[in-house]
Design a protein around this motif. Structure first.
Motif, short mmCIF file in Angstrom:
data_model
loop_
_atom_site.label_atom_id
_atom_site.label_comp_id
_atom_site.label_asym_id
_atom_site.label_seq_id
_atom_site.Cartn_x
_atom_site.Cartn_y
_atom_site.Cartn_z
N UNK A 1 12.20 -14.99 -33.17
CA UNK A 1 12.11 -13.95 -32.08
C UNK A 1 13.05 -14.34 -31.04
N UNK A 2 13.82 -13.50 -30.12
CA UNK A 2 14.64 -13.87 -29.11
C UNK A 2 13.89 -14.60 -28.07
N UNK A 3 14.76 -15.28 -27.66
CA UNK A 3 14.48 -15.98 -26.19
C UNK A 3 15.26 -15.79 -25.08
N UNK A 4 14.89 -15.31 -23.93
CA UNK A 4 15.31 -14.80 -22.95
C UNK A 4 15.11 -15.59 -21.68
N UNK A 5 16.24 -16.15 -21.04
CA UNK A 5 16.21 -17.20 -19.93
C UNK A 5 16.50 -16.26 -18.75
N UNK B 1 18.83 -27.51 -30.08
CA UNK B 1 18.31 -26.51 -31.10
C UNK B 1 17.54 -25.32 -30.68
N UNK B 2 17.41 -25.20 -29.19
CA UNK B 2 16.91 -23.96 -28.76
C UNK B 2 17.98 -22.85 -28.67
N UNK B 3 17.76 -21.77 -29.16
CA UNK B 3 18.86 -20.72 -29.22
C UNK B 3 18.18 -19.64 -28.16
N UNK B 4 19.08 -19.74 -27.10
CA UNK B 4 18.68 -18.72 -26.08
C UNK B 4 19.75 -17.53 -26.39
N UNK B 5 18.93 -16.33 -26.56
CA UNK B 5 19.65 -15.27 -27.05
C UNK B 5 20.35 -14.22 -25.93
N UNK B 6 19.66 -14.48 -24.63
CA UNK B 6 20.32 -13.38 -23.60
C UNK B 6 19.84 -14.57 -22.38
#
Length: 119
Positions: free
Chosen positions: A75-79, A108-113
């Protein structure tokens, strides 16, 4: 710190005039709270932040169970980035500097937005 010195404790880190390069947690492999891992795994979206980059956010991302759950999530990760400068912690940082610090500590952490705020 950038000069190689080690500063221990959240208050001492924030009070140091030196540039932070690396953050570690003690003990080195703390056990994650199971409900937190479950919440990340069940989430349709994970929001990280806002908060102090080096003394609030990154230490939580360094907990192995939390890190694994975030990296394995599809699922998306938003910062939510606190772009207000924090003396002794993020002086002069841009949004990109914040993202690079997170990536450096949690490869390895993908921040999507991301969403910048000035707090």
């Amino acid at each position: 710190m950038a000069d190689g010195t080690v500063v221990l404790g959240e208050t001492n880190i924030a009070a140091s005039p030196k540039r932070i390069m690396d953050v570690q947690v003690s003990p080195a492999n703390p056990k994650a709270f199971g409900a937190a891992i479950d919440a990340i795994r069940d989430a349709e979206l994970t929001v990280i932040g806002p908060g102090s980059l080096y003394t609030s956010l990154i230490p939580n991302l360094l907990i192995p169970g939390i890190a694994r759950a975030l990296i394995e999530s599809s699922e998306p990760v938003v910062y939510v980035c606190n772009i207000a400068t924090q003396p002794g912690e993020t002086d002069g940082y841009t949004l990109e500097d914040h993202l690079r610090a997170i990536e450096r500590h949690l490869p390895g952490l993908a921040i999507d937005s991301w969403w910048p705020i000035a707090a």
